[in-house]
Motif scaffolding. Sequence first.
Motif, mmCIF file in Angstrom:
data_model
loop_
_atom_site.group_PDB
_atom_site.id
_atom_site.type_symbol
_atom_site.label_atom_id
_atom_site.label_comp_id
_atom_site.label_asym_id
_atom_site.label_seq_id
_atom_site.Cartn_x
_atom_site.Cartn_y
_atom_site.Cartn_z
ATOM 1 N N LEU A 1 4.309 -7.803 -30.110
ATOM 2 C CA LEU A 1 5.016 -7.236 -28.971
ATOM 3 C C LEU A 1 5.185 -5.743 -29.230
ATOM 4 C CD1 LEU A 1 7.820 -9.907 -28.496
ATOM 5 C CD2 LEU A 1 5.646 -9.717 -27.277
ATOM 6 N N THR A 2 5.061 -4.942 -28.181
ATOM 7 C CA THR A 2 5.178 -3.497 -28.314
ATOM 8 C C THR A 2 6.166 -2.961 -27.291
ATOM 9 O OG1 THR A 2 2.879 -3.371 -29.025
ATOM 10 C CG2 THR A 2 3.888 -1.325 -28.300
ATOM 11 N N ALA A 3 7.088 -2.120 -27.753
ATOM 12 C CA ALA A 3 8.044 -1.457 -26.876
ATOM 13 C C ALA A 3 7.491 -0.079 -26.527
ATOM 14 C CB ALA A 3 9.391 -1.318 -27.569
ATOM 15 N N THR A 4 7.500 0.239 -25.224
ATOM 16 C CA THR A 4 6.992 1.523 -24.758
ATOM 17 C C THR A 4 8.048 2.211 -23.904
ATOM 18 O OG1 THR A 4 4.771 0.586 -24.680
ATOM 19 C CG2 THR A 4 5.109 2.639 -23.511
ATOM 20 N N ALA A 5 8.250 3.487 -24.154
ATOM 21 C CA ALA A 5 9.231 4.258 -23.383
ATOM 22 C C ALA A 5 8.641 4.644 -22.033
ATOM 23 C CB ALA A 5 9.618 5.507 -24.151
ATOM 24 N N VAL A 6 9.494 4.655 -21.020
ATOM 25 C CA VAL A 6 9.074 5.070 -19.678
ATOM 26 C C VAL A 6 10.076 6.082 -19.136
ATOM 27 C CG1 VAL A 6 7.872 2.921 -19.135
ATOM 28 C CG2 VAL A 6 10.291 3.131 -18.620
ATOM 29 N N ALA A 7 9.672 6.775 -18.094
ATOM 30 C CA ALA A 7 10.520 7.706 -17.344
ATOM 31 C C ALA A 7 11.078 8.833 -18.201
ATOM 32 C CB ALA A 7 11.629 6.943 -16.631
ATOM 33 N N ALA B 1 10.768 11.370 -23.836
ATOM 34 C CA ALA B 1 10.765 12.478 -24.785
ATOM 35 C C ALA B 1 11.678 12.217 -25.980
ATOM 36 C CB ALA B 1 11.194 13.760 -24.079
ATOM 37 N N ALA B 2 12.774 11.497 -25.764
ATOM 38 C CA ALA B 2 13.739 11.273 -26.834
ATOM 39 C C ALA B 2 13.422 10.050 -27.691
ATOM 40 C CB ALA B 2 15.133 11.134 -26.243
ATOM 41 N N LEU B 3 12.721 9.083 -27.144
ATOM 42 C CA LEU B 3 12.567 7.812 -27.838
ATOM 43 C C LEU B 3 11.729 7.820 -29.114
ATOM 44 C CD1 LEU B 3 12.471 5.233 -24.943
ATOM 45 C CD2 LEU B 3 14.341 5.780 -26.479
ATOM 46 N N PRO B 4 10.738 8.691 -29.291
ATOM 47 C CA PRO B 4 9.987 8.625 -30.539
ATOM 48 C C PRO B 4 10.849 8.748 -31.793
ATOM 49 C CG PRO B 4 8.778 9.910 -28.959
ATOM 50 C CD PRO B 4 10.138 9.613 -28.343
ATOM 51 N N SER B 5 11.993 9.424 -31.717
ATOM 52 C CA SER B 5 12.858 9.549 -32.886
ATOM 53 C C SER B 5 13.990 8.517 -32.860
ATOM 54 C CB SER B 5 13.442 10.960 -32.954
ATOM 55 O OG SER B 5 14.222 11.206 -31.800
ATOM 56 N N GLY C 1 15.735 -6.980 -40.650
ATOM 57 C CA GLY C 1 14.505 -6.479 -41.251
ATOM 58 C C GLY C 1 13.492 -5.930 -40.263
ATOM 59 N N THR C 2 13.839 -5.885 -38.984
ATOM 60 C CA THR C 2 12.901 -5.342 -38.002
ATOM 61 C C THR C 2 13.223 -3.886 -37.729
ATOM 62 O OG1 THR C 2 14.284 -6.029 -36.139
ATOM 63 C CG2 THR C 2 12.582 -7.569 -36.869
ATOM 64 N N GLN C 3 12.188 -3.129 -37.466
ATOM 65 C CA GLN C 3 12.359 -1.729 -37.086
ATOM 66 C C GLN C 3 11.069 -1.273 -36.428
ATOM 67 O OE1 GLN C 3 13.195 0.419 -40.651
ATOM 68 N NE2 GLN C 3 11.191 0.121 -41.520
ATOM 69 N N GLY C 4 11.136 -0.210 -35.706
ATOM 70 C CA GLY C 4 9.947 0.329 -35.063
ATOM 71 C C GLY C 4 9.686 -0.286 -33.705
ATOM 72 N N THR C 5 8.597 0.130 -33.108
ATOM 73 C CA THR C 5 8.281 -0.244 -31.734
ATOM 74 C C THR C 5 7.512 -1.548 -31.603
ATOM 75 O OG1 THR C 5 6.291 1.113 -31.803
ATOM 76 C CG2 THR C 5 8.303 2.149 -30.943
ATOM 77 N N THR C 6 7.188 -2.195 -32.721
ATOM 78 C CA THR C 6 6.449 -3.458 -32.636
ATOM 79 C C THR C 6 7.172 -4.569 -33.381
ATOM 80 O OG1 THR C 6 5.111 -2.940 -34.580
ATOM 81 C CG2 THR C 6 4.203 -2.306 -32.430
ATOM 82 N N TYR C 7 6.939 -5.781 -32.916
ATOM 83 C CA TYR C 7 7.496 -6.977 -33.565
ATOM 84 C C TYR C 7 6.537 -8.134 -33.333
ATOM 85 C CZ TYR C 7 10.519 -10.953 -34.578
ATOM 86 O OH TYR C 7 11.035 -12.115 -35.104
ATOM 87 N N VAL D 1 17.982 3.190 -29.884
ATOM 88 C CA VAL D 1 19.212 3.960 -30.033
ATOM 89 C C VAL D 1 18.821 5.403 -30.335
ATOM 90 C CG1 VAL D 1 21.388 4.200 -31.276
ATOM 91 C CG2 VAL D 1 20.394 1.916 -30.905
ATOM 92 N N VAL D 2 19.250 6.310 -29.453
ATOM 93 C CA VAL D 2 18.874 7.713 -29.550
ATOM 94 C C VAL D 2 20.132 8.560 -29.640
ATOM 95 C CG1 VAL D 2 17.660 9.605 -28.400
ATOM 96 C CG2 VAL D 2 16.854 7.258 -28.110
ATOM 97 N N ASN D 3 20.112 9.554 -30.519
ATOM 98 C CA ASN D 3 21.212 10.508 -30.595
ATOM 99 C C ASN D 3 20.781 11.752 -29.827
ATOM 100 O OD1 ASN D 3 23.175 12.412 -31.292
ATOM 101 N ND2 ASN D 3 23.457 11.504 -33.312
#
Length: 89
Positions: free
Chosen positions: A13-19, A23-27, A47-53, A69-71
Amino acid sequence: LVLAGNAAVGAMLTATAVADAQAALPSAAYHWYRIAPGQRTWVLIEGTQGTTYVPAPVDIGKNLMVVAVVNQNGKVKRVASQSLGPVQP
């Protein structure tokens, strides 16, 4: 935040940012969750992290989602995907 892929054990599974959030989601920090039918509380998948699972046998019959989660400018912003599932064997 959109989930793509098949809700099946062993399928990625892959999470992809939209809209405007893109710009903020890569970090961002990504947290994956599962929920069983009839439950009301999502459970963090340790134990999960990143855009894929890749769903595991423990996920069979459960729905999955990811939260980014973005700061931004000193404020914490959470963006949740839609749920996907139930996970198939």
